[in-house]
Design a protein around this motif. Sequence first.
Motif, PDB file in Angstrom:
ATOM      1  N   GLU A  62       1.902  -3.030  14.935  1.00 20.32           N
ATOM      2  CA  GLU A  62       0.849  -2.024  15.071  1.00 20.32           C
ATOM      3  C   GLU A  62       1.353  -0.651  14.648  1.00 20.32           C
ATOM      4  N   ARG A  63       2.570  -0.324  15.049  1.00 19.17           N
ATOM      5  CA  ARG A  63       3.106   0.992  14.695  1.00 19.17           C
ATOM      6  C   ARG A  63       3.248   1.132  13.185  1.00 19.17           C
ATOM      7  N   LYS A  64       3.747   0.088  12.541  1.00 18.14           N
ATOM      8  CA  LYS A  64       3.896   0.135  11.085  1.00 18.14           C
ATOM      9  C   LYS A  64       2.528   0.210  10.400  1.00 18.14           C
ATOM     10  N   ALA A  65       1.600  -0.597  10.912  1.00 19.01           N
ATOM     11  CA  ALA A  65       0.262  -0.611  10.323  1.00 19.01           C
ATOM     12  C   ALA A  65      -0.413   0.747  10.476  1.00 19.01           C
ATOM     13  N   TYR A  66      -0.262   1.360  11.648  1.00 18.62           N
ATOM     14  CA  TYR A  66      -0.887   2.661  11.872  1.00 18.62           C
ATOM     15  C   TYR A  66      -0.232   3.759  11.047  1.00 18.62           C
ATOM     16  N   ALA A  67       1.049   3.640  10.802  1.00 21.24           N
ATOM     17  CA  ALA A  67       1.716   4.624   9.948  1.00 21.24           C
ATOM     18  C   ALA A  67       1.124   4.577   8.541  1.00 21.24           C
ATOM     19  N   LYS A  91      -5.680   6.805  -3.741  1.00 23.23           N
ATOM     20  CA  LYS A  91      -4.526   6.689  -2.848  1.00 23.23           C
ATOM     21  C   LYS A  91      -4.933   6.109  -1.500  1.00 23.23           C
ATOM     22  N   ALA A  92      -6.105   6.510  -1.015  1.00 26.69           N
ATOM     23  CA  ALA A  92      -6.593   5.970   0.255  1.00 26.69           C
ATOM     24  C   ALA A  92      -6.824   4.470   0.144  1.00 26.69           C
ATOM     25  N   ILE A  93      -7.446   4.049  -0.937  1.00 24.13           N
ATOM     26  CA  ILE A  93      -7.723   2.626  -1.137  1.00 24.13           C
ATOM     27  C   ILE A  93      -6.431   1.824  -1.194  1.00 24.13           C
ATOM     28  N   GLU A  94      -5.425   2.352  -1.874  1.00 18.66           N
ATOM     29  CA  GLU A  94      -4.130   1.662  -1.945  1.00 18.66           C
ATOM     30  C   GLU A  94      -3.554   1.440  -0.549  1.00 18.66           C
ATOM     31  N   GLN A  95      -3.641   2.466   0.291  1.00 14.87           N
ATOM     32  CA  GLN A  95      -3.098   2.353   1.647  1.00 14.87           C
ATOM     33  C   GLN A  95      -3.909   1.374   2.488  1.00 14.87           C
ATOM     34  N   PHE A  96      -5.224   1.455   2.410  1.00 13.56           N
ATOM     35  CA  PHE A  96      -6.065   0.565   3.208  1.00 13.56           C
ATOM     36  C   PHE A  96      -5.882  -0.894   2.779  1.00 13.56           C
ATOM     37  N   GLU A  97      -5.790  -1.118   1.479  1.00 15.38           N
ATOM     38  CA  GLU A  97      -5.556  -2.483   0.988  1.00 15.38           C
ATOM     39  C   GLU A  97      -4.227  -3.024   1.506  1.00 15.38           C
ATOM     40  N   ALA A  98      -3.219  -2.171   1.525  1.00 19.10           N
ATOM     41  CA  ALA A  98      -1.898  -2.595   1.989  1.00 19.10           C
ATOM     42  C   ALA A  98      -1.928  -2.957   3.473  1.00 19.10           C
ATOM     43  N   VAL A  99      -2.623  -2.163   4.278  1.00 19.91           N
ATOM     44  CA  VAL A  99      -2.722  -2.453   5.713  1.00 19.91           C
ATOM     45  C   VAL A  99      -3.430  -3.786   5.936  1.00 19.91           C
ATOM     46  N   ILE A 100      -4.544  -3.987   5.239  1.00 23.73           N
ATOM     47  CA  ILE A 100      -5.323  -5.221   5.397  1.00 23.73           C
ATOM     48  C   ILE A 100      -4.521  -6.436   4.943  1.00 23.73           C
ATOM     49  N   ARG A 101      -3.773  -6.266   3.869  1.00 26.37           N
ATOM     50  CA  ARG A 101      -2.996  -7.378   3.304  1.00 26.37           C
ATOM     51  C   ARG A 101      -1.760  -7.704   4.145  1.00 26.37           C
ATOM     52  N   GLU A 102      -1.037  -6.688   4.570  1.00 28.59           N
ATOM     53  CA  GLU A 102       0.250  -6.900   5.234  1.00 28.59           C
ATOM     54  C   GLU A 102       0.142  -7.039   6.755  1.00 28.59           C
ATOM     55  N   TYR A 103      -0.901  -6.449   7.343  1.00 30.31           N
ATOM     56  CA  TYR A 103      -1.052  -6.500   8.803  1.00 30.31           C
ATOM     57  C   TYR A 103      -2.496  -6.854   9.173  1.00 30.31           C
ATOM     58  N   PRO A 104      -2.982  -8.004   8.735  1.00 28.57           N
ATOM     59  CA  PRO A 104      -4.410  -8.343   8.882  1.00 28.57           C
ATOM     60  C   PRO A 104      -4.905  -8.470  10.320  1.00 28.57           C
ATOM     61  N   SER A 105      -4.015  -8.756  11.269  1.00 33.75           N
ATOM     62  CA  SER A 105      -4.454  -8.968  12.653  1.00 33.75           C
ATOM     63  C   SER A 105      -4.379  -7.706  13.506  1.00 33.75           C
ATOM     64  N   THR A 106      -4.039  -6.580  12.911  1.00 39.29           N
ATOM     65  CA  THR A 106      -3.884  -5.351  13.685  1.00 39.29           C
ATOM     66  C   THR A 106      -5.190  -4.573  13.783  1.00 39.29           C
ATOM     67  N   HIS A 107      -5.221  -3.684  14.771  1.00 42.69           N
ATOM     68  CA  HIS A 107      -6.374  -2.804  14.933  1.00 42.69           C
ATOM     69  C   HIS A 107      -6.487  -1.859  13.736  1.00 42.69           C
ATOM     70  N   ALA A 108      -5.359  -1.461  13.201  1.00 41.86           N
ATOM     71  CA  ALA A 108      -5.363  -0.581  12.031  1.00 41.86           C
ATOM     72  C   ALA A 108      -6.040  -1.250  10.843  1.00 41.86           C
ATOM     73  N   ALA A 109      -5.865  -2.556  10.707  1.00 39.99           N
ATOM     74  CA  ALA A 109      -6.516  -3.283   9.614  1.00 39.99           C
ATOM     75  C   ALA A 109      -8.030  -3.288   9.790  1.00 39.99           C
ATOM     76  N   GLN A 110      -8.491  -3.400  11.042  1.00 39.82           N
ATOM     77  CA  GLN A 110      -9.929  -3.367  11.310  1.00 39.82           C
ATOM     78  C   GLN A 110     -10.529  -2.021  10.911  1.00 39.82           C
ATOM     79  N   LEU A 137     -17.703  -6.386  10.465  1.00 34.13           N
ATOM     80  CA  LEU A 137     -18.631  -6.800  11.518  1.00 34.13           C
ATOM     81  C   LEU A 137     -17.981  -7.797  12.469  1.00 34.13           C
ATOM     82  N   GLY A 138     -17.195  -8.705  11.912  1.00 34.37           N
ATOM     83  CA  GLY A 138     -16.514  -9.679  12.754  1.00 34.37           C
ATOM     84  C   GLY A 138     -15.507  -9.029  13.680  1.00 34.37           C
ATOM     85  N   ALA A 139     -14.861  -7.977  13.197  1.00 35.61           N
ATOM     86  CA  ALA A 139     -13.840  -7.300  13.993  1.00 35.61           C
ATOM     87  C   ALA A 139     -14.447  -6.436  15.096  1.00 35.61           C
ATOM     88  N   PHE A 140     -15.651  -5.906  14.858  1.00 37.37           N
ATOM     89  CA  PHE A 140     -16.271  -4.989  15.819  1.00 37.37           C
ATOM     90  C   PHE A 140     -17.585  -5.545  16.368  1.00 37.37           C
TER      91      PHE A 140
END
Length: 237
Positions: A62-67, A91-110, A137-140
């Motif tokens: 979670e900490r890595k994903a939130y960073a 740049k924002a899209i690159e970061q969001f894609e990385a979070v979703i790809r690398e940490y899919p089960s985290t709150h940050a990914a949602q 929608l599935g996450a929230f």
Amino acid sequence: MAKKKRVTRKQLLKEPDEFLTVSARAIQFVASNQRSVFVTLIGVIVVALAFAGFRYFSNLSERKAYAMFEQGRLHYLAGISGHKASDAQEKAIEQFEAVIREYPSTHAAQLSLIAYADMSYRKGDYQKAIELYQKALGAFSGEGAIQKLIWDGIAYAYEAQKDYKSAAEYFQRITDTQDEFMKADAYYNLARMHEALNNQEKALKAYNCLVQDYPESVSFQIAKEKVLRLKGALTSK
């Protein structure tokens, strides 16, 4: 002196935009820019959830994903504010894609799903926005206010694709809920979709709901104008 030609009620109904009141014109401008209001609101929601989640989660993933999400969030806000918007969005899209790809089960990914969906909409990639919102929608699913924001985003994306029927379905999901959050705007947008589908009866019903139940709405005056014109149009058939 030439006799002034009288404008008939039928002509007024055929050319409603030429006879809107000044106040209705102003309100129409605000209403037509509701998507900009949504963009700002979703940004605020994402920021609030990000900080709340950062305090709550303590595991390493979670900490890595939130960073990573935090970097995307800063670019996201820069993109909304218009400061080097195009570069910031990429740049924002690159970061969001990385979070979703690398940490899919985290709150940050949602949270990244929502923000990425909004960025996709802003870029004109409406289908991508719909797909991301659907995943969010599935996450929230149990969080009503956020769920409404996501439905609203999906509806706007469908409208941008000129799929007015699907857009109407998602705006109606908001109007069918029990709490009042976003319902006034949803009734207005639902009515617009029915007008686009040439369903005057349903459009009139939605505008009537707004006029009767939400007199403080920013769209109230133009909805009143629409009710009068639609009633006249239906009567003259």
